[in-house]
Each structure stands twice: as structure tokens, then as C-alpha cells.
Write a protein that holds these residues in place. Structure first.
Motif, PDB file in Angstrom:
ATOM      1  N   ASP A   4       1.178  -1.951   0.309  1.00  0.00           N
ATOM      2  CA  ASP A   4      -0.372  -0.693  -0.060  1.00  0.00           C
ATOM      3  C   ASP A   4       0.814   1.070  -0.257  1.00  0.00           C
ATOM      4  N   GLU A   5       0.634   2.613  -0.718  1.00  0.00           N
ATOM      5  CA  GLU A   5       1.283   3.455  -1.128  1.00  0.00           C
ATOM      6  C   GLU A   5       1.432   4.407   0.374  1.00  0.00           C
ATOM      7  N   ARG A   6       0.408   4.003   0.915  1.00  0.00           N
ATOM      8  CA  ARG A   6       0.396   4.957   2.375  1.00  0.00           C
ATOM      9  C   ARG A   6       1.940   4.469   3.233  1.00  0.00           C
ATOM     10  N   ILE A   7       1.176   2.815   2.810  1.00  0.00           N
ATOM     11  CA  ILE A   7       1.994   2.094   4.308  1.00  0.00           C
ATOM     12  C   ILE A   7       4.128   2.761   4.235  1.00  0.00           C
ATOM     13  N   ALA A   8       4.333   2.393   2.021  1.00  0.00           N
ATOM     14  CA  ALA A   8       5.442   2.917   2.300  1.00  0.00           C
ATOM     15  C   ALA A   8       5.493   4.270   2.267  1.00  0.00           C
ATOM     16  N   SER A   9       4.602   5.251   2.121  1.00  0.00           N
ATOM     17  CA  SER A   9       5.026   6.923   2.438  1.00  0.00           C
ATOM     18  C   SER A   9       5.441   6.573   3.907  1.00  0.00           C
ATOM     19  N   TYR A  10       4.422   6.553   5.017  1.00  0.00           N
ATOM     20  CA  TYR A  10       4.643   5.564   6.287  1.00  0.00           C
ATOM     21  C   TYR A  10       5.836   5.745   6.690  1.00  0.00           C
ATOM     22  N   ILE A  11       5.964   3.854   6.521  1.00  0.00           N
ATOM     23  CA  ILE A  11       7.584   3.586   6.608  1.00  0.00           C
ATOM     24  C   ILE A  11       8.461   4.305   6.291  1.00  0.00           C
ATOM     25  N   ASP A  12       8.758   5.246   4.884  1.00  0.00           N
ATOM     26  CA  ASP A  12       9.768   6.115   4.814  1.00  0.00           C
ATOM     27  C   ASP A  12       9.928   7.506   5.557  1.00  0.00           C
ATOM     28  N   SER A  13       8.557   7.887   6.289  1.00  0.00           N
ATOM     29  CA  SER A  13       8.728   8.960   7.130  1.00  0.00           C
ATOM     30  C   SER A  13      10.076   8.782   7.450  1.00  0.00           C
ATOM     31  N   PHE A  14      10.112   7.497   8.421  1.00  0.00           N
ATOM     32  CA  PHE A  14      10.808   7.350   9.407  1.00  0.00           C
ATOM     33  C   PHE A  14      12.911   7.416   8.993  1.00  0.00           C
ATOM     34  N   ASP A  17      17.529  11.079   5.564  1.00  0.00           N
ATOM     35  CA  ASP A  17      18.110  10.837   4.785  1.00  0.00           C
ATOM     36  C   ASP A  17      19.397  11.272   4.339  1.00  0.00           C
ATOM     37  N   TYR A  18      20.046  10.777   2.929  1.00  0.00           N
ATOM     38  CA  TYR A  18      21.410  10.252   2.807  1.00  0.00           C
ATOM     39  C   TYR A  18      21.931  11.548   2.619  1.00  0.00           C
ATOM     40  N   ALA A  19      23.288  11.632   2.111  1.00  0.00           N
ATOM     41  CA  ALA A  19      24.185  12.802   1.713  1.00  0.00           C
ATOM     42  C   ALA A  19      23.462  13.320   0.336  1.00  0.00           C
ATOM     43  N   PRO A  20      23.533  14.755   0.416  1.00  0.00           N
ATOM     44  CA  PRO A  20      22.744  15.377  -0.917  1.00  0.00           C
ATOM     45  C   PRO A  20      23.048  15.276  -2.185  1.00  0.00           C
ATOM     46  N   ILE A  21      24.046  14.471  -2.371  1.00  0.00           N
ATOM     47  CA  ILE A  21      24.486  13.841  -3.697  1.00  0.00           C
ATOM     48  C   ILE A  21      23.598  12.891  -3.803  1.00  0.00           C
ATOM     49  N   ILE A  22      23.510  11.364  -2.610  1.00  0.00           N
ATOM     50  CA  ILE A  22      23.049  10.384  -3.357  1.00  0.00           C
ATOM     51  C   ILE A  22      21.061  10.346  -3.244  1.00  0.00           C
ATOM     52  N   LYS A  39      12.591   2.864  -2.281  1.00  0.00           N
ATOM     53  CA  LYS A  39      13.694   3.314  -1.076  1.00  0.00           C
ATOM     54  C   LYS A  39      13.737   2.737   0.134  1.00  0.00           C
ATOM     55  N   GLU A  40      12.640   1.599  -0.016  1.00  0.00           N
ATOM     56  CA  GLU A  40      12.529   0.001   0.829  1.00  0.00           C
ATOM     57  C   GLU A  40      13.522  -0.776   0.789  1.00  0.00           C
ATOM     58  N   ALA A  41      13.796  -1.034  -0.504  1.00  0.00           N
ATOM     59  CA  ALA A  41      14.565  -1.775  -1.078  1.00  0.00           C
ATOM     60  C   ALA A  41      16.147  -1.555  -0.575  1.00  0.00           C
TER      61      ALA A  41
END
Ligand SMILES: C[S@@+](CC[C@H](N)C(=O)[O-])C[C@H]1O[C@@H](n2cnc3c(N)ncnc32)[C@H](O)[C@@H]1O
Length: 217
Positions: A4-14, A17-22, A39-41
Motif C-alpha cells: 500500500d502506497e500509504r504504508i510505504a510513505s509512512y515507513i519512509d517517513s522514518f 536523508d542520505y548525503a545530498p549527492i545521493i 527506498k524500502e529496498a
């Protein structure tokens, strides 16, 4: 997307950020429609790398170098990544990106078709990440397993084909049917190979995680 897109976004919210170049290389790839690891992969691969500390990594399917560059951030000292790409515009972009992050010493980009290039490599990889044409995974398989050290890990991306793989072949579009049957055969072969232990995971577009058994098992 299967999750579910919402679950993926929720997980991603935690996620931090990586280095700006990444972040820039990811954003540019997404804007240009280049398929890169979700991102989850990426989070999963990062943890695998930190747990297993693979020194010698092989990637099949570099695209513009995002995942190789991402993985290079988690390499143990002395570690190295070899990645293969056959599409000229992406090879050029991958070279530029690898240079941008000054990872030329950490990443070797092989230009060519993996079905040929794999035959030229020597065994001894701790971790192989298969992320190329889904319909060709079966063609890469024997060579990839031969290149893997006992105890080494094979991770394959996109194995659930956006959920198509679980549908009847008549429910998928005609142009996806070949990939559909090949991916089903591939997953069966992975799960029934006596030399491997495999888990099929609902991460991103589906990932299979296999370990090559060593003599002691
Ligand atoms: C999903 S993309 C790879 C994404 C990359 N691993 C990342 O996450 O940044 C798959 C790439 O594999 C390449 N590819 C497909 N079949 C290939 C083959 N037989 N040999 C080499 N590269 C191949 C495609 O051109 C494409 O750029």
C-alpha cells in the motif's frame, strides 16, 4: 506497487536523508524515468550489508549507478563493487555519477551484456545483487551461483512483477506473459534448489533472498 502506497510513505517517513549527492542522483533518476531500487529496498540492502559486511559485491544491472553508489557507502574497508550494464546512455550516466561521488576506486563498471560478461568473471563474490531484465534472471542464474562463495548471498529485485506474478497468466497483459511465466519458473527454481535457502519477500517490488549453502550445512 504491491505494498500500500500509504504504508510505504509512512515507513519512509522514518528514514533519514542520505548525503545530498545521493539524494540528487535518486531524484534525477526518478525524474528521467530510470528504474532504480525503491527506498524500502535500499533500506533492506543497507542492513544486509551492515550485517554481512560483504567485501566483494557483484551487481547485474547498474542503470545510472544509483544502487552501486548507495551500496558503496556501506562497504567494509577494502570492499569493492563490480556492476554490469548494457545500455549505452545509462553506462555513460553511471560513469558520470560514479565520478561525481569519487567512487571510481570502489566501483568497477563493466560495459556489456551480463549473459556474456558473467562468464568472464572469477568466482569469489560474497553478495550478488540481480537487478536487470526480469525475464533474463533464469539466464543469469547458473553463472551467478557459480560466482558466489559458499555462504554468499544472492538478492534479486522485482521478483513479484508489480503483483502480476501471482495472477493467472490470462489476467496479465499479453506482452507481460513471457516475463510472468519465466518469473514463476525462476522463483520455483530458487525455492527448490538443493544448494540454496531462499526467502521470497514482499519488499518493494518483491525481492528474493538466497544464501548459498556451504559444505557444513
Ligand atoms: C532496474 S535497472 C537497474 C537499477 C539499478 N540497480 C539501481 O537500482 O540503481 C535494470 C538495468 O539492467 C540493465 N540490463 C537489462 N538487461 C541486461 C543485461 N542482459 N546485461 C546488462 N544489463 C542489463 C538495463 O539496461 C537497466 O539499466
Amino acid at each position: 506497487m504491491i505494498t500500500d502506497e500509504r504504508i510505504a510513505s509512512y515507513i519512509d517517513s522514518f528514514n533519514k536523508d542520505y548525503a545530498p549527492i545521493i539524494m540528487s542522483i535518486r531524484r534525477e533518476a526518478e525524474e528521467n524515468g530510470v528504474p532504480i531500487i525503491r527506498k524500502e529496498a535500499g533500506e533492506f540492502i543497507k542492513l544486509l550489508m551492515l550485517m554481512n559486511k560483504p567485501e566483494n559485491i557483484l551487481e547485474i544491472g547498474a542503470a545510472v549507478g544509483f544502487s552501486a553508489i548507495f551500496m558503496s557507502r556501506f562497504l567494509p574497508p577494502g570492499g569493492h563493487i563490480t556492476t554490469i550494464e548494457n545500455y549505452e546512455p545509462r553506462i555513460k550516466a553511471a560513469r558520470e555519477n560514479i565520478k561525481r561521488v569519487q567512487a571510481e576506486d570502489l566501483i568497477t563498471l563493466i560495459e556489456g551484456d551480463a549473459t556474456e560478461e558473467l562468464k568472464k568473471l572469477s568466482p569469489g563474490y560474497d553478495f550478488i545483487f540481480m537487478d536487470a531484465a526480469k525475464g533474463q534472471y533464469g539466464l543469469f542464474f547458473e553463472e551467478a551461483i557459480g560466482l558466489l562463495k559458499p555462504g554468499g548471498v544472492l538478492l534479486c529485485d522485482n521478483v513479484l512483477q508489480d503483483g502480476d506474478v501471482l495472477e493467472s497468466r490470462f489476467a496479465v497483459t499479453r506482452r507481460n506473459r513471457t516475463i510472468h511465466s519465466r518469473m514463476r519458473e525462476y522463483l520455483y527454481a530458487l525455492k527448490h534448489n538443493a544448494g540454496l535457502e531462499t526467502a521470497i519477500l514482499n519488499i518493494g517490488d518483491g525481492m528474493s533472498l538466497s544464501i548459498k549453502k556451504n559444505e557444513k550445512w
